[in-house]
Design an enzyme around this catalytic site. Structure first.
Site, mmCIF file in Angstrom:
data_model
loop_
_atom_site.group_PDB
_atom_site.id
_atom_site.type_symbol
_atom_site.label_atom_id
_atom_site.label_comp_id
_atom_site.label_asym_id
_atom_site.label_seq_id
_atom_site.Cartn_x
_atom_site.Cartn_y
_atom_site.Cartn_z
ATOM 1 N N GLU A 1 -13.147 -4.681 -0.600
ATOM 2 C CA GLU A 1 -13.818 -6.066 -0.433
ATOM 3 C C GLU A 1 -12.841 -6.645 1.101
ATOM 4 O O GLU A 1 -11.966 -7.497 0.836
ATOM 5 C CB GLU A 1 -13.174 -6.850 -1.463
ATOM 6 C CG GLU A 1 -14.300 -6.382 -2.760
ATOM 7 C CD GLU A 1 -14.269 -7.409 -3.981
ATOM 8 O OE1 GLU A 1 -13.513 -8.413 -3.782
ATOM 9 O OE2 GLU A 1 -14.923 -7.152 -4.799
ATOM 10 N N GLU B 1 -18.366 -2.312 -8.572
ATOM 11 C CA GLU B 1 -18.018 -3.022 -9.424
ATOM 12 C C GLU B 1 -19.069 -3.976 -9.837
ATOM 13 O O GLU B 1 -19.794 -4.580 -9.237
ATOM 14 C CB GLU B 1 -16.980 -4.047 -8.847
ATOM 15 C CG GLU B 1 -15.300 -3.432 -8.500
ATOM 16 C CD GLU B 1 -14.416 -4.182 -8.133
ATOM 17 O OE1 GLU B 1 -14.412 -5.382 -8.492
ATOM 18 O OE2 GLU B 1 -13.426 -3.805 -7.214
#
Ligand code: FCB
Length: 495
Positions: free
Chosen positions: A221, A402
């Site tokens: 991320e 995720e």
């Protein structure tokens, strides 16, 4: 940077993953539209709901589908000062008063560094086929450069051996936010040299562990580092510097590309790709203004990272919005985009929430939020983002690295943890992913966030995201209802 842009950025940051702290202060700028503000919505819905069942009663995933769970080093390992580990920005940040809820730190976390063998057994008990974890850079290079620390490498080799012995495929992330503090002292990701340091670190890891890792992810991320770390400041390193933030984005992308090249040069056979948290962006209403604002929002949330890797160019609308004099635009050198777009083998998608954008560039919420106030519960967003990525960027193999829900889990009188809402959440998201597969998305695996309850960054230990409950006082692990349910999903290879 115009005031409108500035406001937009702040709002975007406030709605980003793990921005709950910002939202709590009332600065988030988002309004609740059409939803009841239930404190912990999503956690008390009945698990029996299956909104997407086929008439024949089941949703079967492709043979060999990689059912998994995810963690990251700083969030679970603990052992912050052992075996030559150096300090990371998260050690500094969490030890700074007022930065994390209750002053929580990752010093001990879930003590996984010492209990990894037990945790491997839990993974086997669950029937996991894949485990996505991260390697701690400061365990491998205490100061972020130089000769790798053998004791740090040995820990990951033991972990990898344990995974292979149990028939679980490892998926290793090279960077999940724990930058060595020494590199931060030299400017961190604002300093272009950090990208070079990252490539050296990656090379050391590939050479030491490359024979044991079939799949690598470069940077977890990057957007969260940009937004939470450099715009909003509620993540390490805690800066509020919008001009620096997008230069950081470029250097993170550059680091990604250099690591891909380092893997190829090392001769290791593993696959590699980026790990991006993607947010499907929708206009909040039917106006032309909302459509235009949504387009730009999508540029900052998604295309900035996807286009640079898969198309070799940053999106023009974002560059124009940043302006030619921005630190980022000035920081891009000839040849950088070629490095960033070095061919990858897979794309890791992390999906938590949609974003609804108004004509003024603000955001509204349309769906119930979870205990993490930045998260609206909208399974359809999973389908939308997966199909969109395949449509716009081609048939690159996708792994979900995720997706999950925080709940206020506590053991009942009989010691069990009944997280029925998490079961319902996962069922709906698995069903949405299944529909995406049916509609042609080359999805290979799905990692639930998270295997264990853990240190949730600025939220400390307050938010529990695990399939497995951790009693932090005793470090006892208890499989939650969702873990038992997930074991059955894996056994049946579907819902
Ligand atoms: C993601 C992070 C992960 C965890 C989840 C809840 O943004 O990658 O470490 O914090 O959110």
């Amino acid at each position: 940077m115009s005031l409108l842009t500035r406001r937009r950025l702040l709002r975007r940051a406030a709605l980003s993953a793990t921005a709950a702290g910002a939202a709590r202060t009332g600065l988030a700028g988002a309004t609740l539209a059409g939803t009841a503000a239930v404190a912990v919505s999503g956690c008390d819905s009945p698990p029996e709901r299956n909104t997407d069942a086929d008439p024949d009663g089941g949703l079967r995933f492709p043979d060999g589908f990689g059912w998994g769970a995810a963690t990251s080093a700083y969030q679970i390992e603990g052992a912050a000062k052992e075996d030559g580990r150096g300090e990371s920005v998260w050690d500094t940040f969490s030890h700074t008063p007022g930065r994390t809820r209750n002053g929580d730190t990752g010093d001990v976390a879930a003590d996984h560094y010492h209990r990894y063998a037990q945790d491997l057994d839990l993974m086997r008990e669950l029937g996991l086929r894949s485990y996505r974890f991260s390697i701690s850079w400061p365990r491998i290079q205490a100061d972020g450069s130089g000769r790798p620390n053998q004791r740090g490498l040995d820990f990951y080799r033991r972990l990898l051996d344990g995974l292979h012995e149990r028939g679980i495929a490892p998926m290793a992330t090279l960077f999940h936010w724990d930058l060595p503090q020494a590199l931060q002292d030299d400017g961190g990701w604002e300093n272009r040299d950090t990208a070079e340091r990252f490539a050296d670190y990656a090379d050391a890891v590939f050479r030491a562990l490359g024979d044991r890792v079939p799949a690598w992810l470069t940077i977890n991320e990057p957007k969260t580092v940009v937004q939470n770390g450099y715009i909003w400041g509620h993540h390490a390193p805690g800066h509020r510097d919008e001009a620096a933030a997008y230069l950081v984005a470029h250097h993170l992308q550059l680091a990604h590309g250099l690591a891909v090249q380092a893997l190829r040069a090392s001769g290791a056979s593993g696959r590699i790709g980026p790990a991006l948290n993607l947010h499907p962006c929708y206009p909040a209403d039917d106006s032309a203004e909302a459509a235009a604002a949504t387009r730009l929002y999508d540029g900052y949330e998604n295309r900035l990272y996807l286009d640079s890797v898969f198309k070799g160019a940053y999106p023009q609308d974002v560059l124009a919005d940043l302006g030619p004099d921005s630190r980022m635009v000035r920081g891009v050198r000839d040849g950088d985009l070629k490095i960033i777009s070095s061919p990858v083998d897979l794309l890791a998608v992390q999906y938590y929430t949609p974003i609804y954008v108004t004509g003024g560039g603000g955001t509204v919420r349309k769906w119930p939020t979870s205990e993490a106030e930045w998260q609206q519960i909208y399974p359809e967003g999973m389908y939308d983002i997966l199909t969109r990525v395949t449509r716009d960027y081609g048939r690159v193999p996708i792994t979900i690295t995720e997706n999950g829900l925080p709940c206020p889990d506590t053991p009942g009188p009989d010691g069990t943890v009944d997280d029925a809402g998490r079961v319902s959440f996962l069922r709906d998201h698995f069903a949405a992913a299944h529909r995406a597969v049916r509609d042609g998305v080359p999805l290979e695996s799905y990692h639930v966030w998270s295997l264990l309850d853990n240190f949730e960054w600025a939220e400390g230990y307050d938010q529990r995201w695990g399939l497995v409950y951790v009693d932090y006082a005793s470090q006892r692990r208890v499989l939650k209802r969702s873990a038992h349910w997930y074991r059955e999903v894996i056994r049946r290879n579907g819902l």
